[in-house]
Motif scaffolding. Structure first.
Motif, short mmCIF file in Angstrom:
data_model
loop_
_atom_site.label_atom_id
_atom_site.label_comp_id
_atom_site.label_asym_id
_atom_site.label_seq_id
_atom_site.Cartn_x
_atom_site.Cartn_y
_atom_site.Cartn_z
N UNK A 121 -13.70 -0.59 -16.96
CA UNK A 121 -14.66 -1.43 -17.69
C UNK A 121 -14.02 -2.78 -17.95
N UNK A 122 -14.78 -3.82 -17.71
CA UNK A 122 -14.39 -5.17 -18.09
C UNK A 122 -15.68 -5.91 -18.38
N UNK A 123 -15.77 -6.46 -19.55
CA UNK A 123 -16.96 -7.19 -19.91
C UNK A 123 -16.58 -8.46 -20.66
N UNK A 124 -17.45 -9.43 -20.60
CA UNK A 124 -17.29 -10.62 -21.42
C UNK A 124 -18.29 -10.60 -22.57
N UNK A 125 -19.18 -9.61 -22.57
CA UNK A 125 -20.24 -9.52 -23.58
C UNK A 125 -19.70 -8.94 -24.88
#
Length: 164
Positions: A147-151
């Protein structure tokens, strides 16, 4: 600012952080406002510093930047001057995607993106270990990102619950 973040602000932020290319008219339509009030809300969110900027996210592997490392960095002497000097160096190194001061046995964790392990070795030898500020580096090659998110999790600061 979180006390004055209402559900409409949170919905606007949710839309923008998922797709910064949306027009004000598109955003306004999705949150149930006309364009002018929606634009004013966006401007206010920018002015108070909640919206820092809008970017395009690139696929690093498609660009040949498929090698990623998390490196634990220990400074030789973690003084205020050395911390500032190291942070100044890191800002100049394009391979460093993130640099975080941490507690514990090391002083920093940095995320480094390069083309391959040979490019990382060059970065490690010439830049990190080439600095007299650094006494030790422990590298962790990233195999897979689950998982990688900017949100940001806006539901934690507003009653608005973003759609998944």
């Amino acid at each position: 600012m979180s006390e004055t973040l209402d559900a409409i602000d949170a919905k606007i932020l949710d839309l923008i952080q998922k797709d910064a290319s949306l027009s004000v008219a598109d955003i306004a339509d999705r949150v149930g406002l006309s364009s002018s009030p929606c634009w004013r809300r966006i401007k206010r969110l920018e002015e108070v510093g909640i919206i820092k900027g809008r970017v395009t996210l690139l696929e690093r592997q498609s660009l040949g930047l498929g090698f990623e490392v998390m490196a634990n960095v220990k400074l030789a002497l973690p003084s205020k001057a050395n911390l500032e000097a190291f942070e100044t160096l890191v800002r100049k190194w394009p391979e460093v995607m993130e640099c975080m001061t941490v507690t514990g046995a090391v002083d920093y964790i940095i995320r480094v993106t390069t083309t391959d392990m040979y490019a990382y070795d060059t970065f490690l030898r010439e830049k990190l270990l080439g600095s007299e500020l650094v006494s030790d580096v422990q590298s962790r090659i990233i195999i897979n990102v689950a998982k990688r998110t900017t949100a940001l999790p806006l539901g934690l600061v507003s009653d608005y619950v973003p759609a998944t």
